[in-house]
Design an enzyme around this catalytic site. Structure first.
Site, PDB file in Angstrom:
ATOM      1  N   GLY A 664       0.648   7.315  -2.607  1.00  0.00           N
ATOM      2  CA  GLY A 664       0.203   6.085  -1.976  1.00  0.00           C
ATOM      3  C   GLY A 664       0.637   4.867  -2.768  1.00  0.00           C
ATOM      4  O   GLY A 664       1.067   4.962  -3.920  1.00  0.00           O
ATOM      5  N   CYS A 665       0.500   3.689  -2.160  1.00  0.00           N
ATOM      6  CA  CYS A 665       0.983   2.458  -2.799  1.00  0.00           C
ATOM      7  C   CYS A 665       0.172   2.111  -4.039  1.00  0.00           C
ATOM      8  O   CYS A 665       0.721   1.998  -5.145  1.00  0.00           O
ATOM      9  CB  CYS A 665       0.963   1.318  -1.794  1.00  0.00           C
ATOM     10  SG  CYS A 665      -0.621   1.067  -0.967  1.00  0.00           S
TER      11      CYS A 665
END
Length: 847
Positions: A664-665
């Site tokens: 994920g970011c």
């Protein structure tokens, strides 16, 4: 249409020995055996037909010629005015890569009441790689000034009557409003220049009727080229000048559209306060297809004055621009929704689609034959086109094609004397019936004429799914499926029998030599040493960056871009900065294996929401296909069968895997920051993060609403966030994470507090990070500074810095771009590694 909708008929279908299903156009399905068939008919097929999206042709707004220069090519002629003068301007300028021109016309009401949202919209366009050229109005402001001066505001057919006294006030008002926009842009950090005169050359339209109102005859682009060269947004007033130097007033709508004719922008946006064009009931019209609706609209009693002028000028403009060009009318605060959301809230004006038969005067035989070759893969004149030409003239076969020659059909009589025609063959520009909605317009043309029937092999799942959507009825069987439109119920039985008896296509009879290779075999043979990849969930911000990176990749080819929302549309409708003829497919869990095989897919990027990708993966697991899968959702980040795709710390494992769970970011930033100290933590570290609102996706919500976020940040999901669980799982050590959304568009900043087992100095901390990430070009260690979001926005790197140490208390600041290293960049790194390519291919050119 089918008649006697409540009447059932029974027929015996030969050569079909298994259970069949029949579907009518009211969506009811009746099961029947091979010896007794019940077919229900009715109405409703037209409710299933979607409006066609036109094929996108190459737009010459900006053509790169080197790393530091580009050529802006403007159209060599313009039309739409009585006195047409050739317009020719070309200038080489220094310009950033990916810059594409968007013409933005701004209504005076927006400047007066919503300039803050307007500036946000213009900055948003620049953020996503679109360069705005602004043309503004000032009607409400001019009316107010005229009222104060005791001057009447008069209009004739939507054009302002402009005597000398009004012209003098107009010049002053337009300059003032122009400077409002320029100064607001400059205050927001965007460079802008006022261009109040010098763009439009004109002659007086009708001095006796309108006064000093001009008819544009020439466009001068020197000022525009100068602005773009130096990265200034040009803000243009709607004033023209005669060759002798007399100033003339130009309606702002007319001015914007005349400029559009000359520069052929990638997009045309009209920004107003009503967020669209309204009909007689005051409702915003979502779509206007001028080829289909213009004549009727101009007859409506509510179409008058300004509305009538707009429609007239819209048609004049779109008639001379490429067919794919459209005009979007929206408000500043709804611009993002209109560009990216499934259900935009503004008005889209398009030229529309015209259908041709081979008997039409405008039918282009050469283009149609080229479409056949493109669709069937025939080369070297294997089809006897002279015979085809003769048979078309004699009526042996008939042809229908859309006006862009991207979809067509050949039909012939089902039998001698039959009123039903047999669809012999379909032709599609990109060899895939499922990847275009052009076929729907072809069928619409067919529906206007007669009754049709065709068959498809039962094994061709993709084609069958498509045909079911556009047929008024169908039956399915073990060998063939039969589809039809507009056949009376009393003719269906015989029509099906005759259709089943058709043994070969017309073209096979006039083809000198046929290839024995299947389409997929030929495709694999022609791969030209490029790996073919597909993208599922190809929309929004992350999808746009992935498509862009793949497009510039020396060893990858984007073969499929799948989006159920955009199915059939040109990919440039979602990502207008790209130059591609690819159209969106609709890959589903039940057919991803077929797409993989038929398109020779080596790897899939899965950019779907959480809890959606599993059925796709299960289908591939149960098939013989084994492409690389890079899943950008969180579905497999906790699955031990999948490899966590963090290249800087897990490269060897990624290289040996075909199942990659892309981090994920936020998780990327936290994981990379904490990994060097994971064995030295006393308590769970606390991670405070702020992300740009692009992290909330392109679907409108409070977390990506610029108005809600103005001078604000929004905390959300402060415990048990998915990224908190993800990083805790991957590190094998718990963390705490508090996410927030900020008012900036893209980027992430993380402030991470760690309690260590023993005291350290700042120098020791910096040395630890430098050694841990040595030779990692995407990890930057800022030993003295504090990383800022804007410094890392639009970059592929993670910056770790802002080191603050007090004994065993360590605080670190990390920034990264949530759309790049936090998503698309890392996904491409993983795909490159899995396919044995340079890990930074298509990335290193932008470092």
């Amino acid at each position: 249409m089918l008649r006697n909708s409540n009447k059932l008929i029974k027929s015996v279908i030969k050569n079909e020995s298994t259970l069949l299903k029949c579907k009518n156009n009211n969506q009811r399905v009746v099961n029947y055996s091979s010896s007794s068939t019940s077919i229900t008919s009715g109405n409703g097929i037209y409710s299933q037909i979607k409006k066609i999206e036109e094929f996108v042709s190459k737009k010459p707004s900006v053509t790169k010629v080197s790393s530091s220069s580009a050529t802006i090519n403007f159209n060599t002629s313009k039309s739409g005015s009585t006195n047409t003068t050739a317009v020719d301007y070309s200038k080489s300028v220094k310009i950033k890569d990916q810059k594409q021109i968007v013409l933005v016309k701004i209504g005076g009401g927006v400047i007066e009441s919503d300039i803050s949202s307007l500036i946000g919209s213009l900055n948003f366009l620049k953020k996503i790689g679109l360069f705005p050229i602004v043309v503004h109005g000032g009607g409400p402001q001019l009316n107010a000034e005229l009222a104060a001066a005791g001057e009447p505001a008069e209009y004739v057919e939507g054009l302002r009557v402009t005597p000398p006294s009004v012209l003098a006030i107009a010049q002053r008002v337009f300059l003032r409003e122009n400077l409002k926009i320029v100064e607001a842009l400059e205050s927001s950090g965007t460079k802008a220049r006022p261009v109040t005169q010098g763009v439009y050359q004109a002659t007086p339209l009708d001095p006796k009727l309108y006064g000093f109102v001009g008819n544009v005859t020439k466009i001068h682009t020197d000022a525009l080229a100068s602005c773009i060269t130096n990265d200034y947004v040009p803000v243009i007033s709607s004033l023209a000048m005669t060759p002798e130097g007399q100033v003339l007033n130009i309606n702002a709508d007319v001015a914007a559209l005349e400029l559009a004719k000359s520069i052929n922008p990638l997009k045309i946006l009209f920004i107003n306060t009503t967020a669209g064009m309204k009909d007689g009931d005051g409702k915003v019209m979502q779509h206007i297809k001028l080829d289909e609706q213009y004549a009727d609209l101009m007859k409506q009693p509510w179409v008058k004055h300004g509305t009538k002028l707009k429609l007239k000028e819209f048609k004049s403009c779109l008639d001379v621009l490429p067919p794919s060009t459209s005009i979007t009318i929206t408000s500043p605060d709804l611009l993002m929704k209109e560009l990216f959301a499934k259900d935009g809230s503004g008005t889209t004006v398009e030229r529309g689609e015209v259908m041709h038969s081979h008997e039409s005067p405008s039918f282009d035989e050469t283009k149609f034959f080229a479409l056949i070759e493109k669709s069937t893969g025939t080369k070297g004149g294997r089809i006897d086109y002279q015979q085809l030409k003769t048979d078309l003239s004699k009526g042996v076969v008939k042809a229908f094609v859309n006006s862009h020659y991207t979809a067509g059909i050949l039909v012939r009589p089902l039998s001698s004397g039959s009123s039903v025609s047999y669809v012999d063959q379909f032709f599609f520009f990109n060899n895939s019936i499922q990847s275009t909605e052009d076929s729907e317009s072809v069928f619409k043309k067919m529906f206007e004429n007669s009754s049709y029937i065709w068959k498809e092999s039962s094994n061709n799942q993709l084609n069958n799914e498509w045909f079911k959507k556009i047929a008024t009825g169908f039956i399915t069987g073990a060998t063939n499926n039969i589809f039809w439109t507009n056949i009376d119920t009393n003719k269906i039985e015989n029509s099906i029998k005759e259709c089943l008896s058709q043994s070969s296509t017309y073209l096979s009879g006039i083809t000198k030599a046929a290839s024995s290779k299947s389409a997929s075999e030929k495709l694999l043979q022609d791969k030209n040493h490029k790996f073919r990849v597909g993208l599922i969930g190809a929309r929004g911000f992350t999808g746009g960056n992935l498509v862009r990176l793949i497009d510039g990749h020396p060893n990858l080819e984007l073969a499929i871009a799948s989006s159920s929302t955009n199915f059939g549309k040109p990919i440039t409708t979602e990502f207008p900065q790209l130059k591609s003829n690819l159209k969106f497919d609709n890959v589903k869990p039940e057919n991803i294996d077929i797409f993989t095989r038929d398109h020779g897919i080596d790897g899939w990027f899965m950019a779907l929401p959480d809890k959606i990708s599993s059925p796709y993966i299960q289908t591939l697991e149960n098939s013989s296909e084994s492409p690389v899968l890079v899943d950008l959702s969180s579905d497999h980040r906790f699955n031990e069968k999948w490899t966590y795709g963090q290249p800087e710390t897990n490269r060897a494992a990624i290289k040996e895997s075909k199942l990659i769970a892309n981090p994920g970011c936020y998780a990327t930033g936290m994981f990379l920051t904490l990994k060097p100290f994971v064995n030295d933590l006393v308590t769970p570290p606390s991670c405070f993060g702020i992300s740009g609102y692009s992290g909330a996706g392109s679907k409108p919500s409070e977390k990506n609403d610029p108005t809600r976020l103005s001078d604000n940040i929004l905390p959300y999901k402060l415990v048990q966030h998915t990224h908190e669980l993800e990083v805790s799982h991957q590190l094998g050590s718990p963390i705490y994470f508090m996410p927030h959304v900020g008012q900036f568009f893209q980027g992430i900043t993380l402030t991470i507090s760690m309690e260590l087992k023993y005291p350290m100095t700042k120098e020791q901390v910096v040395e630890r990070y430098q050694k841990f990430y040595q030779n990692e070009p995407l990890i930057k260690i800022d030993k003295d500074g504090i990383p800022e979001v804007k410094s890392n926005s639009g970059k592929h790197t993670v910056t770790i810095g802002g080191f603050a140490v007090n004994g065993n208390h360590l605080v670190v600041v990390t920034t990264l771009d949530n759309l790049l290293k936090g998503a698309a960049t890392q996904a491409l790194q993983n795909m490159n590694i899995c396919l044995g390519l340079d890990e930074l291919a298509s990335i290193k050119n932008e470092l």
